[in-house]
Design a protein around this motif. Structure first.
Motif, PDB file in Angstrom:
ATOM      1  N   SER A  79      -9.846 -17.717 -11.806  1.00  0.00           N
ATOM      2  CA  SER A  79      -8.723 -17.192 -12.327  1.00  0.00           C
ATOM      3  C   SER A  79      -8.764 -16.961 -13.908  1.00  0.00           C
ATOM      4  O   SER A  79      -8.231 -15.995 -14.464  1.00  0.00           O
ATOM      5  CB  SER A  79      -7.769 -18.554 -12.266  1.00  0.00           C
ATOM      6  OG  SER A  79      -8.082 -19.684 -12.987  1.00  0.00           O
ATOM      7  N   VAL A  82     -10.316 -13.371 -13.946  1.00  0.00           N
ATOM      8  CA  VAL A  82      -9.359 -12.379 -13.574  1.00  0.00           C
ATOM      9  C   VAL A  82      -8.653 -12.095 -14.744  1.00  0.00           C
ATOM     10  O   VAL A  82      -8.356 -10.813 -15.350  1.00  0.00           O
ATOM     11  CB  VAL A  82      -8.510 -12.977 -12.415  1.00  0.00           C
ATOM     12  CG1 VAL A  82      -7.213 -11.936 -12.304  1.00  0.00           C
ATOM     13  CG2 VAL A  82      -9.274 -12.890 -11.125  1.00  0.00           C
ATOM     14  N   GLN A  86      -8.450  -8.737 -16.936  1.00  0.00           N
ATOM     15  CA  GLN A  86      -7.254  -7.971 -17.323  1.00  0.00           C
ATOM     16  C   GLN A  86      -6.901  -7.639 -19.019  1.00  0.00           C
ATOM     17  O   GLN A  86      -6.395  -6.640 -19.359  1.00  0.00           O
ATOM     18  CB  GLN A  86      -6.168  -8.743 -16.824  1.00  0.00           C
ATOM     19  CG  GLN A  86      -4.628  -8.183 -16.898  1.00  0.00           C
ATOM     20  CD  GLN A  86      -3.692  -9.268 -16.300  1.00  0.00           C
ATOM     21  OE1 GLN A  86      -3.714 -10.385 -16.357  1.00  0.00           O
ATOM     22  NE2 GLN A  86      -2.597  -8.645 -15.480  1.00  0.00           N
ATOM     23  N   VAL A 111     -12.205  -3.314  -9.611  1.00  0.00           N
ATOM     24  CA  VAL A 111     -11.949  -4.411  -8.642  1.00  0.00           C
ATOM     25  C   VAL A 111     -13.049  -5.634  -9.121  1.00  0.00           C
ATOM     26  O   VAL A 111     -13.973  -5.330  -9.459  1.00  0.00           O
ATOM     27  CB  VAL A 111     -12.255  -4.036  -7.235  1.00  0.00           C
ATOM     28  CG1 VAL A 111     -11.445  -3.044  -6.630  1.00  0.00           C
ATOM     29  CG2 VAL A 111     -13.694  -3.551  -7.071  1.00  0.00           C
ATOM     30  N   PHE A 122     -13.373 -12.913  -1.780  1.00  0.00           N
ATOM     31  CA  PHE A 122     -12.268 -12.333  -2.460  1.00  0.00           C
ATOM     32  C   PHE A 122     -12.500 -10.959  -2.986  1.00  0.00           C
ATOM     33  O   PHE A 122     -13.511 -10.602  -3.432  1.00  0.00           O
ATOM     34  CB  PHE A 122     -11.463 -13.257  -3.647  1.00  0.00           C
ATOM     35  CG  PHE A 122     -12.215 -13.435  -4.587  1.00  0.00           C
ATOM     36  CD1 PHE A 122     -12.273 -12.488  -5.746  1.00  0.00           C
ATOM     37  CD2 PHE A 122     -13.330 -14.482  -4.778  1.00  0.00           C
ATOM     38  CE1 PHE A 122     -13.008 -12.724  -6.928  1.00  0.00           C
ATOM     39  CE2 PHE A 122     -14.245 -14.550  -6.093  1.00  0.00           C
ATOM     40  CZ  PHE A 122     -13.841 -13.547  -7.206  1.00  0.00           C
ATOM     41  N   TYR A 124      -9.833  -8.541  -5.918  1.00  0.00           N
ATOM     42  CA  TYR A 124      -8.771  -8.372  -6.516  1.00  0.00           C
ATOM     43  C   TYR A 124      -8.871  -7.047  -7.213  1.00  0.00           C
ATOM     44  O   TYR A 124      -9.704  -6.344  -7.698  1.00  0.00           O
ATOM     45  CB  TYR A 124      -8.520  -9.368  -7.692  1.00  0.00           C
ATOM     46  CG  TYR A 124      -8.307 -10.768  -7.211  1.00  0.00           C
ATOM     47  CD1 TYR A 124      -6.874 -11.071  -6.786  1.00  0.00           C
ATOM     48  CD2 TYR A 124      -9.163 -11.624  -7.215  1.00  0.00           C
ATOM     49  CE1 TYR A 124      -6.683 -12.425  -6.303  1.00  0.00           C
ATOM     50  CE2 TYR A 124      -9.123 -12.876  -7.034  1.00  0.00           C
ATOM     51  CZ  TYR A 124      -7.775 -13.065  -6.372  1.00  0.00           C
ATOM     52  OH  TYR A 124      -7.547 -14.646  -5.981  1.00  0.00           O
ATOM     53  N   CYS A 126      -7.077  -3.627  -9.638  1.00  0.00           N
ATOM     54  CA  CYS A 126      -6.180  -3.533 -10.882  1.00  0.00           C
ATOM     55  C   CYS A 126      -6.229  -1.771 -11.211  1.00  0.00           C
ATOM     56  O   CYS A 126      -7.423  -1.496 -11.250  1.00  0.00           O
ATOM     57  CB  CYS A 126      -6.668  -4.520 -12.245  1.00  0.00           C
ATOM     58  SG  CYS A 126      -6.309  -6.249 -11.920  1.00  0.00           S
ATOM     59  N   VAL A 134      -2.499  -7.702 -11.510  1.00  0.00           N
ATOM     60  CA  VAL A 134      -3.596  -8.188 -10.463  1.00  0.00           C
ATOM     61  C   VAL A 134      -3.052  -8.272  -9.026  1.00  0.00           C
ATOM     62  O   VAL A 134      -2.121  -8.695  -8.748  1.00  0.00           O
ATOM     63  CB  VAL A 134      -4.182  -9.614 -10.972  1.00  0.00           C
ATOM     64  CG1 VAL A 134      -5.319  -9.994 -10.007  1.00  0.00           C
ATOM     65  CG2 VAL A 134      -4.656  -9.437 -12.290  1.00  0.00           C
ATOM     66  N   LEU A 135      -3.669  -7.544  -8.137  1.00  0.00           N
ATOM     67  CA  LEU A 135      -3.387  -7.314  -6.766  1.00  0.00           C
ATOM     68  C   LEU A 135      -4.324  -8.122  -5.975  1.00  0.00           C
ATOM     69  O   LEU A 135      -5.471  -7.386  -6.113  1.00  0.00           O
ATOM     70  CB  LEU A 135      -2.893  -6.075  -6.208  1.00  0.00           C
ATOM     71  CG  LEU A 135      -1.629  -5.436  -6.892  1.00  0.00           C
ATOM     72  CD1 LEU A 135      -1.681  -3.894  -6.406  1.00  0.00           C
ATOM     73  CD2 LEU A 135      -0.449  -6.026  -6.830  1.00  0.00           C
ATOM     74  N   GLU A 136      -4.172  -9.005  -5.136  1.00  0.00           N
ATOM     75  CA  GLU A 136      -5.147  -9.484  -4.186  1.00  0.00           C
ATOM     76  C   GLU A 136      -5.336  -8.528  -2.990  1.00  0.00           C
ATOM     77  O   GLU A 136      -4.258  -8.232  -2.326  1.00  0.00           O
ATOM     78  CB  GLU A 136      -4.844 -10.842  -3.607  1.00  0.00           C
ATOM     79  CG  GLU A 136      -6.040 -11.507  -2.905  1.00  0.00           C
ATOM     80  CD  GLU A 136      -5.856 -12.986  -2.451  1.00  0.00           C
ATOM     81  OE1 GLU A 136      -6.559 -13.580  -1.906  1.00  0.00           O
ATOM     82  OE2 GLU A 136      -4.730 -13.529  -2.545  1.00  0.00           O
ATOM     83  N   ILE A 137      -6.436  -8.138  -2.510  1.00  0.00           N
ATOM     84  CA  ILE A 137      -6.726  -7.150  -1.561  1.00  0.00           C
ATOM     85  C   ILE A 137      -7.330  -7.960  -0.374  1.00  0.00           C
ATOM     86  O   ILE A 137      -8.353  -8.468  -0.435  1.00  0.00           O
ATOM     87  CB  ILE A 137      -7.644  -6.024  -2.248  1.00  0.00           C
ATOM     88  CG1 ILE A 137      -6.866  -5.292  -3.113  1.00  0.00           C
ATOM     89  CG2 ILE A 137      -8.096  -5.052  -0.929  1.00  0.00           C
ATOM     90  CD1 ILE A 137      -7.738  -4.418  -3.803  1.00  0.00           C
ATOM     91  N   LYS A 138      -6.529  -7.794   0.919  1.00  0.00           N
ATOM     92  CA  LYS A 138      -7.054  -8.557   1.914  1.00  0.00           C
ATOM     93  C   LYS A 138      -7.898  -7.550   3.018  1.00  0.00           C
ATOM     94  O   LYS A 138      -8.700  -8.019   3.799  1.00  0.00           O
ATOM     95  CB  LYS A 138      -5.796  -9.091   2.641  1.00  0.00           C
ATOM     96  CG  LYS A 138      -4.858 -10.170   1.927  1.00  0.00           C
ATOM     97  CD  LYS A 138      -5.825 -11.323   1.901  1.00  0.00           C
ATOM     98  CE  LYS A 138      -5.016 -12.390   1.343  1.00  0.00           C
ATOM     99  NZ  LYS A 138      -5.799 -13.594   1.198  1.00  0.00           N
TER     100      LYS A 138
END
Length: 220
Positions: A79, A82, A86, A111, A122, A124, A126, A134-138
């Motif tokens: 966190s 991230v 940002q 990313v 993980f 993420y 942007c 911030v977007l989590e990418i699955k």
């Protein structure tokens, strides 16, 4: 801008980018390639990497700021990384716009990827177009220059292992470079798992070049 492709697997995350840097004029017109081996993927903290696309000088400054923030630390909270990224990208993006008010906005994206505190991979993403939200990418993601073309090349290809991932992603970079001038045909691949990084350049013939760097860290 740079093409970035990323996907999480069971115990690792794989990211591939092209390595071309191009000159862009104030109107946003892509000109000639200034460099064919520009590194866009970096380790920024233990078990954490970043891949950048757009406004090379501003992206480079942001990456330097992130690295400096976590230099020498054996363990970091994802966190914190991230939020730091940002802040660094937002600051350098705004500073670039203030210094170049007439410059066409080609945008920035990145990313952040790696292995979290829970041992799970993980990714993420942007982009400046959404204020670096911030977007989590699955799922598998393609960002930056030529991303639509790359997605079309990969299609719905099911990837069963990490070796297949490398082949599919590098082929997408190479095929995209044939139709998108800002994308080069030399690829940079980084794979991060719980205790090491594999960090390679793959040339236009698909041959692995010596690693850019080697990183290992204690498990736990």
């Amino acid at each position: 801008m740079t093409l970035i492709i990323a996907e999480c697997f069971e115990k690792a995350v794989v990211v591939v980018s092209d390595m071309r840097r191009v000159a862009v004029d104030e109107k946003g017109v892509t000109g000639y390639a200034t460099k064919e081996n520009s590194q866009k993927i970096h380790v920024i903290a233990p078990r954490v990497g970043i891949a950048t696309s757009g406004l090379g000088s501003a992206s480079d400054a942001a990456v330097m700021g992130i690295k400096a923030s976590f230099q020498g630390k054996a363990h970091v909270k994802i966190s914190q990384v991230v939020l730091c990224a940002q802040a660094c990208f937002s600051f350098n993006y705004e500073r670039f716009k203030i210094a170049n008010p007439d410059y066409h906005d080609v945008g920035m994206s990145y990313v952040i990827f790696g292995i979290g505190e829970d041992g799970q991979p993980f990714v993420y993403g942007c982009e400046s177009s959404n204020g670096f939200q911030v977007l989590e990418i699955k799922d598998r993601v393609a960002l930056g220059s030529g991303c639509i073309e790359a997605r079309n090349v990969m299609g719905e290809t099911e990837i069963k292992n990490l070796d297949e991932a490398t082949g599919v992603f590098v082929n997408a970079v190479r095929e995209t470079s044939k139709s998108v001038s800002s994308v080069g045909d030399v690829a940079h691949m980084m794979l991060i798992n719980d205790n090491s990084v594999q960090d390679f350049i793959i040339d236009s013939e698909g041959d692995f070049v010596k690693p850019l760097s080697v990183h290992t860290w204690p498990v736990g």
